[in-house]
Scaffold this active site. Structure first.
Site, PDB file in Angstrom:
ATOM      1  N   SER A   1       0.702  -1.035   0.084  1.00  0.00           N
ATOM      2  CA  SER A   1      -0.119   0.141  -0.073  1.00  0.00           C
ATOM      3  C   SER A   1       0.780   1.243   0.181  1.00  0.00           C
ATOM      4  CB  SER A   1      -1.068  -0.059   1.114  1.00  0.00           C
ATOM      5  OG  SER A   1      -2.011   0.612   0.946  1.00  0.00           O
TER       6      SER A   1
ATOM      7  N   ASP B   1      -9.699  -3.562  -5.893  1.00  0.00           N
ATOM      8  CA  ASP B   1      -9.181  -2.852  -4.909  1.00  0.00           C
ATOM      9  C   ASP B   1      -9.771  -1.378  -4.914  1.00  0.00           C
ATOM     10  OD1 ASP B   1      -7.619  -1.382  -2.869  1.00  0.00           O
ATOM     11  OD2 ASP B   1      -5.898  -2.180  -3.361  1.00  0.00           O
TER      12      ASP B   1
ATOM     13  N   HIS C   1      -8.520  -4.850  -1.411  1.00  0.00           N
ATOM     14  CA  HIS C   1      -7.188  -4.202  -1.095  1.00  0.00           C
ATOM     15  C   HIS C   1      -6.419  -5.255  -0.377  1.00  0.00           C
ATOM     16  CE1 HIS C   1      -4.568  -0.934  -0.249  1.00  0.00           C
ATOM     17  NE2 HIS C   1      -4.416  -0.948   0.952  1.00  0.00           N
TER      18      HIS C   1
END
Length: 741
Positions: A590, A676, A711
């Protein structure tokens, strides 16, 4: 540009040992170029791959499938290693297991897992009440043993059957225990369908709410459900109310936040007398309270956002008087805690009287506070370690305030956090872990005046396969950044590893949003350590390990410190005597994926391989478009490049996609998911194309994409283990750490 400091790789030794396992795959897929110019502040950037954002375009889907096929071909030789690591994770995990029950009103709630099943089963049993500490002693539940009187609230395996993805986004039960609301995501896009189950009959109510966001709770009387909605950019902005038995179309908006840079959420106060609506960003906030005893008054603002104070509020009764416990940064960069009479908030801020409960300390970061009927419970961070302190409410905020008491643990590096508590309970639930201590659940008996309290161990997570904590070592070391800042490192290894300069190493980092990479046990990581890998967690600036300054020194116009800190951590490892410098890999996800992209540009020669999980590598493109998911919320973290030319230039100088250059990049795997919503798949898809085009080296650069994930990747524990095994096998293969010691 800082990337100009990277060394020439021509005379460097090979990036990893010669024994690699990849096959000779076909050529990687090449996306067509559709030039698009992006101009801001007099600067024009030519983007050839922005068209890959067209998610519904069959050509895009075909390209992504081709990328996955190429990745499968490149990594085919790692299949056995992936299988081995997956089985190691599986064999160390007690697959049939139960959580420690937590009491809520007249029930004990817990979850259990069953061997061979991917999802948890939410359960409860009735609780007894006789007015003693025994009321808060959880029933003994054992893996594989039926629990008398057990009721199943939700079987995640049944819910997930036939679905490409399954995740629970929250659940709530009415105080009378009759109704259970839960939110389900079947796409991975973090939009949920809320359903309500009558636990007396097992039937679903007709009330169904679509496209909700995280967060739901019932009013105390159980007649109203509060829930969140997100706007088109996935920013939670509406708190809505649903009256049971009425059409969803009649639901009312309790609160709507129109500032695109502010995040909204809610929770029930500890004593369940108020709904607490929190609006804020990373720099200031606003809290609004709904008094359930007087709902017609609507939401009442405590401190308006115009005061630019970052705070959390816990309303409660103290000796019959309405009080608010404030955790705030007013003249306190590391935050402090004040006790305020509720009537004070009707006065101008400069005339309000706040009593100090926990004073500001430059060496202690105060994270937050809550209350029970008898004690204040504070979460704080000192010497990088998260810990808990409790203080009796009697005399709070006065000269008679009791001293804080802290549960004492034996290890030097650990994490102790709240695992939940009930307002009337004489105990609080704590979760303790360290790098090599599996999670332990304790009940901490709140101390009487002058006492120390008592820790009651309720469970230690079992680890199978002959695991012994003494076989491993965790130490605190320090790297030195280019500006002289000492950067803390957590260095994990096997105890029997020789310090002969021949081992492999992995450096992991995150470094954003004031998130701390605290000590915590991980079964999958053992598979790397057992292959002789020295695993370093770099606590770089931008995280919260060293207080608020540590965060502020790694955000906005200080963001490059995050990247240079990580490189300094890598240099420490290379010079430590533990590893062969040519056998170091990097890992991050991320915002940590942005870190991976940045260090790949800064110092590609220092890494044999990089795994960037759901990487935020096209950050400037994203943040320049406030219509994209969550973009406007990022301005407080990175700055606003739309309005500020300096921020634009600074970001343009480090964002990974814009700074790919003609150097020999190491092996790189970008791991992403098609659905995501936090970091769109297009970012790593574009980045990989740019890397392949410009790299002067011959190492493979791959895109691994989960077409039915979000995600966090694919859903279910077994798919999660497979994902972790894939990442670790990619790294282990690149650094020649494929064999168990």
């Amino acid at each position: 540009m800082t990337t100009s400091e990277a060394k020439d790789t021509a005379s460097m030794p090979p990036a990893a040992p010669a024994a690699h396992s990849e096959t000779a795959p076909a050529a990687p897929p090449v996306a067509k170029k559709v030039p698009v110019e992006r101009t801001h502040h007099g600067d024009t950037f030519l983007d050839n791959y922005e068209w890959l954002r067209e998610k519904e375009n069959p050509e895009v889907v075909a390209h992504l499938n081709a990328e996955q096929a190429y990745t499968d071909a490149v990594t085919a030789g790692q299949e056995q290693l992936r299988t081995d690591i997956f089985n190691e994770i599986k064999n160390r995990t007690q697959e049939t297991d139960l959580s420690v029950p937590s009491r809520k009103d007249g029930w004990w709630y817990y979850s259990r897992m069953v061997e061979g099943q991917a999802y948890g089963i939410q359960c409860r049993v009735r609780a007894e009440s006789n007015g003693t500490l025994d009321d808060w002693t959880p029933p003994l539940v054992e893996a594989g043993v039926p629990v008398p009187g057990e009721e199943i609230l939700l079987d995640g395996n049944a819910e997930a059957e036939g679905q490409p993805f399954f995740s629970i986004g929250g659940a709530a039960v009415t105080r009378d225990g009759n109704l259970y609301a839960y939110a389900v995501d079947n796409a991975g896009d973090e939009l949920f369908t809320i359903r309500i189950k009558d636990l007396r009959t097992g039937e679903l109510l007709p009330d169904t709410i679509e496209n909700a966001f995280y967060g739901l709770t019932f009013s105390p009387d159980g007649s109203t459900l509060f829930y969140m909605l997100a706007d088109d950019s996935w920013r939670p902005h509406q708190v809505k109310t649903h009256t049971l038995g009425t059409p969803v179309s009649d639901d009312k908006v309790l609160y709507q936040e129109d500032d695109v840079a502010m995040w909204t959420g809610f929770e029930i106060s500890a004593d369940r007398r108020h709904l607490v609506v929190s609006i804020g960003c990373s720099e200031f906030s606003e809290t609004r309270l709904l008094d359930f005893a007087a709902p017609d008054k609507g939401l009442q603002v405590l401190i308006p956002r115009s005061a630019e104070i970052l705070y959390d509020a816990e309303p409660f009764l103290l000796d019959g008087s309405e009080k608010v416990l404030l955790t705030h940064d007013r003249d306190a960069v590391n935050s402090m805690i004040s006790l305020v009479d509720a009537a004070e908030f009707s006065k101008p801020l400069d005339r309000q009287e706040w009593a100090t409960v926990v004073a500001h300390d430059d060496a202690v970061r105060v994270n937050g506070a809550t209350v029970t009927a008898t004690h204040m419970v504070v979460s704080l961070r000192k010497d990088t370690i998260e810990r808990i302190q409790v203080t009796a409410l009697e005399g709070l905020g006065t000269a008679e305030q009791a001293a804080a008491v802290e549960p004492v643990f034996e290890e030097e590096l650990y994490t102790a956090g709240m695992g939940g508590s009930e307002y009337e309970s004489p105990v609080i639930r704590l979760v303790y872990t360290s790098d090599f201590t599996p999670p332990r659940v304790y009940d901490y008996v709140l101390p009487a005046a002058g006492g120390q309290g008592q820790l009651l161990l309720r469970k230690e997570t079992p680890v199978l396969g002959g695991y012994r904590p003494e076989d491993y070592v965790a130490t605190r070391e320090w790297a030195v950044a280019p500006d002289g800042t000492k950067v803390p490192l957590s260095v994990l290894r096997r105890a029997d590893l020789p310090r002969d300069g021949a081992n492999a190493g992995v450096v992991y980092g995150y470094g954003s949003y004031e998130m701390s990479m605290d000590p915590g046990f991980g079964v999958p990581r053992l598979s790397l350590l057992d292959r002789g890998v020295v695993f370093v967690i770099a606590h770089v600036r931008g995280g919260g390990e060293m207080g608020r300054h540590w965060y502020e020194d790694g955000k906005k116009l200080n963001k490059k410190n995050t990247f240079t800190d990580f490189v300094a951590a890598t240099d420490w490892l290379a010079e430590s005597g533990w590893v062969d410098p040519s056998r170091i890999a990097a890992l991050g996800g991320s915002a940590g994926g942005l870190l991976m992209g940045a260090v790949a540009n800064l110092a590609p020669e220092k890494y044999a391989a990089i795994v960037a999980q759901v990487p935020f590598v096209d950050a400037l493109t994203t943040i320049l478009d406030p219509e994209l998911p969550l973009s406007a919320l990022e301005w407080e973290e990175w700055g606003n490049p739309i309005t500020d030319p300096e921020v634009y230039r600074y970001m343009k100088d480090y964002t990974p996609y814009e700074n790919v250059r003609a150097v020999a990049y190491p092996k790189i795997a970008a791991v992403t998911s098609f659905n995501d919503t936090r970091v769109l798949y297009v970012e790593p898809a574009k980045w990989v194309q740019e890397l392949r085009e410009k790299s002067t080296g011959s190492e493979p650069i791959v895109l691994k994409i989960e077409m039915d994930g979000g995600h966090g990747g694919a859903s279910g524990r077994y798919e999660g283990w497979k994902t972790r095994a894939w990442d670790y096998a990619f790294l282990a293969d690149a650094i020649g750490a494929t064999k168990l010691r």
